[in-house]
Design an enzyme around this catalytic site. Structure first.
Site, short mmCIF file in Angstrom:
data_model
loop_
_atom_site.label_atom_id
_atom_site.label_comp_id
_atom_site.label_asym_id
_atom_site.label_seq_id
_atom_site.Cartn_x
_atom_site.Cartn_y
_atom_site.Cartn_z
N SER A 64 5.02 15.64 49.09
CA SER A 64 4.76 14.45 49.91
C SER A 64 4.06 13.31 49.18
O SER A 64 3.98 12.21 49.72
CB SER A 64 3.93 14.83 51.14
OG SER A 64 4.73 15.54 52.03
N LYS A 67 6.00 10.22 48.91
CA LYS A 67 6.12 9.30 50.05
C LYS A 67 5.39 7.98 49.79
O LYS A 67 5.72 6.96 50.40
CB LYS A 67 5.59 9.98 51.32
CG LYS A 67 6.42 11.20 51.72
CD LYS A 67 5.76 12.00 52.85
CE LYS A 67 6.56 13.25 53.19
NZ LYS A 67 5.88 14.09 54.21
N TYR A 191 15.57 12.52 51.20
CA TYR A 191 14.19 13.00 51.44
C TYR A 191 13.89 14.27 50.63
O TYR A 191 12.87 14.35 49.93
CB TYR A 191 14.02 13.25 52.95
CG TYR A 191 12.71 13.89 53.30
CD1 TYR A 191 11.54 13.14 53.37
CD2 TYR A 191 12.61 15.27 53.53
CE1 TYR A 191 10.32 13.73 53.66
CE2 TYR A 191 11.39 15.87 53.83
CZ TYR A 191 10.26 15.09 53.89
OH TYR A 191 9.06 15.68 54.17
N TYR A 243 -2.77 13.97 56.56
CA TYR A 243 -2.35 14.46 57.88
C TYR A 243 -3.56 14.69 58.78
O TYR A 243 -4.45 13.85 58.84
CB TYR A 243 -1.50 15.75 57.73
CG TYR A 243 -0.46 15.56 56.67
CD1 TYR A 243 0.55 14.63 56.85
CD2 TYR A 243 -0.52 16.23 55.45
CE1 TYR A 243 1.49 14.40 55.87
CE2 TYR A 243 0.43 16.00 54.46
CZ TYR A 243 1.42 15.08 54.69
OH TYR A 243 2.34 14.85 53.72
N VAL A 261 2.47 19.46 49.51
CA VAL A 261 2.34 20.92 49.63
C VAL A 261 2.62 21.66 48.32
O VAL A 261 2.47 22.88 48.26
CB VAL A 261 3.23 21.52 50.76
CG1 VAL A 261 2.70 21.15 52.13
CG2 VAL A 261 4.68 21.15 50.59
N1 LIG Z 1 3.23 17.89 53.12
C1 LIG Z 1 4.28 18.00 52.32
O1 LIG Z 1 4.19 17.90 51.10
C2 LIG Z 1 5.57 18.34 53.01
C3 LIG Z 1 6.80 17.93 52.22
C4 LIG Z 1 7.91 18.93 52.31
N2 LIG Z 1 8.99 18.48 51.48
C5 LIG Z 1 8.36 19.10 53.73
O2 LIG Z 1 9.22 18.35 54.16
O3 LIG Z 1 7.92 19.95 54.43
#
Ligand SMILES: NC(=O)CC[C@H](N)C(=O)O
Length: 309
Positions: A64, A67, A191, A243, A261
């Site tokens: 993420s 992003k 994505y 988050y 993650v």
């Molecule tokens: N928090 C993350 O890094 C989630 C990204 C992961 N690619 C997902 O879509 O679940």
């Protein structure tokens, strides 16, 4: 303590006994195969000086954290028009939660939760084939990091494509509300692949430098975004980058940050440095356990919180 290398070394040293703590993101099967006993820190100051410790040269799945870069690209394409599609408020929910999406008619709370990043991927996809959009994102990150070797880990991309049922649900839900303009498979292709980009802490800290330098990247030479846009991206990172753990991260660290993650976190000390930390074990909110602890110590020892010393 003033010497930054001493600070980075002391943070690494003080946490070394805890390497391996936390839980791997095993909902993505490929990420469950990572050796949890890894820990790296890289800090790049706005003049380009690098201070690193531990596994700072090992590539990991940025997940993420990507992003931040897709948001930057999407704002470059449609500017404030993005905010018709995605909100700017913390969600108070897990990164892959669907609950608010129905109540708020398919408009995700912010660009960093999965639903918001999927809408951002749809914006980046406009006018392109999926592989062109993926190529544009990779090229942008290579440019920011001044490093052509950065690439997608195709095993991670495949693993997530095969098991990303929740993301398929989120995307279909948004498409039903008219908040995706392209086929769900195309948007998720973009994505999943940008989440699967692999980078080291040093590369990631380089790539984030524009956010610490008022929108300019001193390494690649030019302006990436305006200073007001850099400030706003930092604001979103501070409020939404972790988050439902964003409040705790702001309280403990006090810097804009974005987690993934894969166990990485990019943190920005505006005017001072871009910092990347990585350790694969996660806390209950899906944020790197040791990485958060490292940034907390680093912020204490440098006095770099955006809220003052
Ligand atoms: N928090 C993350 O890094 C989630 C990204 C992961 N690619 C997902 O879509 O679940």
């Amino acid at each position: 303590m003033t010497d930054l290398q001493d600070v980075v070394d002391s943070v690494y040293h003080d946490l070394a006994d805890r390497i391996g703590e936390g839980k791997l993101a095993d909902y993505i099967p490929e990420l469950a195969t990572i050796d949890p006993k890894q820990f790296g820190i890289a800090l790049v100051t706005t003049d380009g000086t690098v201070h690193a410790a531990g596994d700072a040269e090992t590539s990991f799945s940025i997940q993420s954290i990507s992003k931040v870069f897709t948001l930057t690209l999407a704002l470059g394409k449609i500017g404030d028009g993005l905010w018709k599609r995605v909100g700017r408020e913390p969600s108070g929910n897990a990164f892959n939660s669907i609950v608010q999406l129905e109540q708020e008619k398919g408009k995700p709370r912010n660009p960093f939760i999965n639903a918001g990043a999927i809408a951002v991927a749809d914006v980046v996809l406009a006018g392109h084939l999926p592989k062109e959009a993926i190529g544009e994102i990779v090229q942008f990150i290579r440019h920011l990091a001044d490093d052509e070797s950065i690439a997608i880990d195709h095993n991670v991309a495949r693993s997530e494509t095969q098991t990303g049922y929740r993301n398929v649900a989120l995307a279909n839900f948004m498409r039903a509300f008219g908040n995706l303009n392209h086929p769900v498979e195309h948007v998720l292709g973009v994505y999943f692949h940008h989440c699967a980009i692999a980078m080291s802490c040093r590369q990631l800290a380089h790539a984030g430098l524009y956010l610490a330098s008022a929108g300019r990247n001193p390494l690649s030479g030019g302006s990436v975004v305006s200073s007001s846009r850099a400030r706003r991206i930092n604001a979103l990172m501070l409020m939404c980058g972790h988050y439902d753990g964003s409040g705790d991260f702001a309280y403990r660290v006090g810097l804009p940050g974005k987690s993934g993650v894969g166990g990485g976190i990019l943190a920005i000390a505006p005017g001072k440095a871009s910092i990347a930390v990585w350790s694969p074990g996660l806390n209950e909110n899906g944020n790197s356990l040791l990485g958060s602890a490292a940034l907390e110590l680093l912020a204490q020892r440098t006095g770099w919180s955006v809220f003052g010393q």
